[in-house]
Each structure stands twice: as structure tokens, then as C-alpha cells.
Design a protein around this motif. Structure first.
Motif, mmCIF file in Angstrom:
data_model
loop_
_atom_site.group_PDB
_atom_site.id
_atom_site.type_symbol
_atom_site.label_atom_id
_atom_site.label_comp_id
_atom_site.label_asym_id
_atom_site.label_seq_id
_atom_site.Cartn_x
_atom_site.Cartn_y
_atom_site.Cartn_z
ATOM 1 N N GLU A 42 0.825 -1.203 0.000
ATOM 2 C CA GLU A 42 0.000 0.000 0.000
ATOM 3 C C GLU A 42 0.865 1.261 0.000
ATOM 4 O O GLU A 42 0.536 2.254 -0.674
ATOM 5 C CB GLU A 42 -0.931 -0.011 1.215
ATOM 6 C CG GLU A 42 -1.985 -1.120 1.154
ATOM 7 C CD GLU A 42 -2.754 -1.275 2.448
ATOM 8 O OE1 GLU A 42 -2.468 -0.489 3.394
ATOM 9 O OE2 GLU A 42 -3.617 -2.166 2.526
ATOM 10 N N LEU A 43 1.973 1.239 0.724
ATOM 11 C CA LEU A 43 2.891 2.377 0.744
ATOM 12 C C LEU A 43 3.473 2.628 -0.642
ATOM 13 O O LEU A 43 3.565 3.775 -1.099
ATOM 14 C CB LEU A 43 4.013 2.120 1.754
ATOM 15 C CG LEU A 43 5.117 3.187 1.836
ATOM 16 C CD1 LEU A 43 4.521 4.532 2.241
ATOM 17 C CD2 LEU A 43 6.187 2.758 2.832
ATOM 18 N N ALA A 44 3.862 1.552 -1.323
ATOM 19 C CA ALA A 44 4.420 1.697 -2.665
ATOM 20 C C ALA A 44 3.380 2.275 -3.621
ATOM 21 O O ALA A 44 3.691 3.150 -4.442
ATOM 22 C CB ALA A 44 4.905 0.344 -3.171
ATOM 23 N N GLU A 45 2.146 1.819 -3.518
ATOM 24 C CA GLU A 45 1.091 2.319 -4.400
ATOM 25 C C GLU A 45 0.809 3.794 -4.158
ATOM 26 O O GLU A 45 0.540 4.549 -5.103
ATOM 27 C CB GLU A 45 -0.182 1.488 -4.218
ATOM 28 C CG GLU A 45 -0.057 0.052 -4.733
ATOM 29 C CD GLU A 45 -1.266 -0.795 -4.398
ATOM 30 O OE1 GLU A 45 -1.582 -1.695 -5.184
ATOM 31 O OE2 GLU A 45 -1.884 -0.564 -3.341
ATOM 32 N N ARG A 46 0.884 4.231 -2.892
ATOM 33 C CA ARG A 46 0.641 5.643 -2.576
ATOM 34 C C ARG A 46 1.805 6.534 -2.998
ATOM 35 O O ARG A 46 1.630 7.721 -3.264
ATOM 36 C CB ARG A 46 0.412 5.824 -1.071
ATOM 37 C CG ARG A 46 -0.847 5.177 -0.533
ATOM 38 C CD ARG A 46 -1.198 5.747 0.845
ATOM 39 N NE ARG A 46 -0.089 5.663 1.780
ATOM 40 C CZ ARG A 46 0.106 4.652 2.616
ATOM 41 N NH1 ARG A 46 -0.724 3.614 2.605
ATOM 42 N NH2 ARG A 46 1.119 4.656 3.463
ATOM 43 N N SER A 47 3.005 5.945 -3.050
ATOM 44 C CA SER A 47 4.208 6.732 -3.270
ATOM 45 C C SER A 47 4.510 7.005 -4.742
ATOM 46 O O SER A 47 5.280 7.918 -5.062
ATOM 47 C CB SER A 47 5.423 6.033 -2.631
ATOM 48 O OG SER A 47 5.229 5.863 -1.242
ATOM 49 N N LEU A 48 3.930 6.230 -5.637
ATOM 50 C CA LEU A 48 4.243 6.355 -7.057
ATOM 51 C C LEU A 48 3.141 7.127 -7.789
ATOM 52 O O LEU A 48 1.958 6.876 -7.587
ATOM 53 C CB LEU A 48 4.412 4.964 -7.674
ATOM 54 C CG LEU A 48 5.599 4.153 -7.108
ATOM 55 C CD1 LEU A 48 5.547 2.722 -7.612
ATOM 56 C CD2 LEU A 48 6.922 4.798 -7.492
ATOM 57 N N ARG A 49 3.544 8.040 -8.631
ATOM 58 C CA ARG A 49 2.601 8.856 -9.389
ATOM 59 C C ARG A 49 1.855 7.995 -10.402
ATOM 60 O O ARG A 49 2.475 7.231 -11.140
ATOM 61 C CB ARG A 49 3.362 9.975 -10.097
ATOM 62 C CG ARG A 49 2.515 10.826 -11.040
ATOM 63 C CD ARG A 49 3.340 11.969 -11.599
ATOM 64 N NE ARG A 49 4.572 11.490 -12.227
ATOM 65 C CZ ARG A 49 4.647 11.020 -13.453
ATOM 66 N NH1 ARG A 49 3.569 10.925 -14.213
ATOM 67 N NH2 ARG A 49 5.818 10.611 -13.959
#
Length: 203
Positions: free
Chosen positions: A190-197
Motif C-alpha cells: 500500500e505504501l508503494a502504491e501511494r508513493s508512485l505517481r
């Protein structure tokens, strides 16, 4: 699963259980294929019907996870962003872990102890993970219609996706129950999904 398949799976798990117990009791390097076969009540020849080597036995979970991700990718819409498709694959792996039996969970934790106690095996696990990344890159390149040997973005997409699993598995600590480990992995995804444009993985 038919009777023949169930019998083969029962034998495979018996070999795996015997090997893990021997590895933890007397050491990986000190354990032979012959000893594993004897403990599992099979012949060495039968052992090689299920595993190509001791290393293959230790790294079996890579094969299983890779198969789940590839099967998930095959079922995702072709116009879906490739990173999103890979995240669905990783979540499918976590769902498989969560649905495991108590016996499967015990094997997972034994494998973790074995890798922690044997740095050379951990290195082989990393190398096997790299093979999975190459396999996934070919699958993603096929979905994107590009050459996996020339397209850097494809490999970056896969590397970003698989790094979420590594971070979730190892940090902030390597300890914990299977439930806690899976929860950390979900949080990292979830962190990776939120962090990438959005759209970063588009051609």
C-alpha cells in the motif's frame, strides 16, 4: 486433485518435512540426499522425482510464488497498468500464505530459520529471486509489447514491485508470526502504491 496427484503431493511434503527437520537438527551442509530419502521412507531416486537438489528443496517457495504471480498476471486485463497487475499478483501470494494450513505455516517458519542460520542459503535465495524477476520481466514485456532485452522500464517496474516484498519481509524486523509478516507486506504494498505517481509505468 485426483488420487494420484494427492499421493504425489503427500510424498513431496513428506520429503520437505524430513529435510527441514534434518537441516535444522544437524546442519544443511551435513545433511545428504540419502539421509533425507531415508527419513521420508523413499529411495534417493524417488527424491529426484520431486526435487532436483537440496537447494531446490530449500527454495521451493520461490517456485510456488512465481507460479501464483504468473497465473494472476495471465488473468488481468491487458490494458491494466503493469505495476497494478503485479501488485495484484503479490496480493495473491499473500492470500495464499494466509490460507495455508498450520503445517504449511510451520514449514514457512522453519525455512525462515534455516535461511537466517545459513548466509550462503540466503544468498542463493536472493539469486533465485533474481531469476523470478527476469521471468516476470518477460511476462510484463509481453503485456506491454516491448522487447524485455531492450526495455529498461519493464525491468524497473518489476524491480519496484518485487522490492515491496523484500522490504515487507525484512523490515523493520525479520521476526514475527506469519500473520504479522503478511500484515507488514500488505502495508508495504500500500505504501508503494501511494508513493508512485499514477501513470509512471506507462510507455
Amino acid at each position: 486433485m485426483g488420487l494420484r496427484e494427492r499421493k504425489k503431493e503427500k510424498t513431496r511434503l513428506a520429503v520437505l518435512d524430513a529435510a527441514l527437520d534434518l537441516f535444522l537438527e544437524q546442519g544443511y551442509e551435513s545433511t545428504t540426499v540419502e539421509q533425507i530419502a531415508e527419513a521420508a521412507d523413499i529411495s534417493p531416486r524417488t527424491f529426484f522425482r520431486y526435487f532436483t537438489s537440496k537447494d531446490h528443496l530449500v527454495l521451493w517457495f520461490h517456485d510456488h510464488g512465481e507460479e501464483i504471480i504468473l497465473e494472476t498476471l495471465a488473468g488481468r486485463p491487458l490494458d491494466e497498468p503493469p505495476f497494478t497487475s503485479l501488485m495484484h499478483g503479490l496480493r495473491a501470494v499473500l492470500a495464499d500464505v494466509e490460507s495455508s494450513t498450520d503445517e504449511d505455516t510451520g514449514r514457512f517458519l522453519k525455512l525462515r530459520r534455516l535461511l537466517d542460520a545459513n548466509p550462503q542459503l540466503f544468498g542463493r535465495s536472493v539469486a533465485r529471486g533474481t531469476q523470478t524477476e527476469h521471468t516476470l520481466a518477460e511476462a510484463i514485456a509481453g503485456r506491454r509489447g516491448v522487447d524485455p532485452h531492450e526495455d529498461q522500464l519493464t525491468h524497473l517496474i518489476v524491480a519496484f514491485a518485487m522490492s515491496t516484498m523484500r522490504v515487507g519481509f525484512e523490515w523493520p524486523c525479520r521476526e514475527g508470526t506469519v500473520t504479522e509478516i503478511v500484515a507488514r507486506m500488505r502495508e508495504t504494498i500500500e505504501l508503494a502504491e501511494r508513493s508512485l505517481r499514477p501513470g509512471w509505468d506507462a510507455s
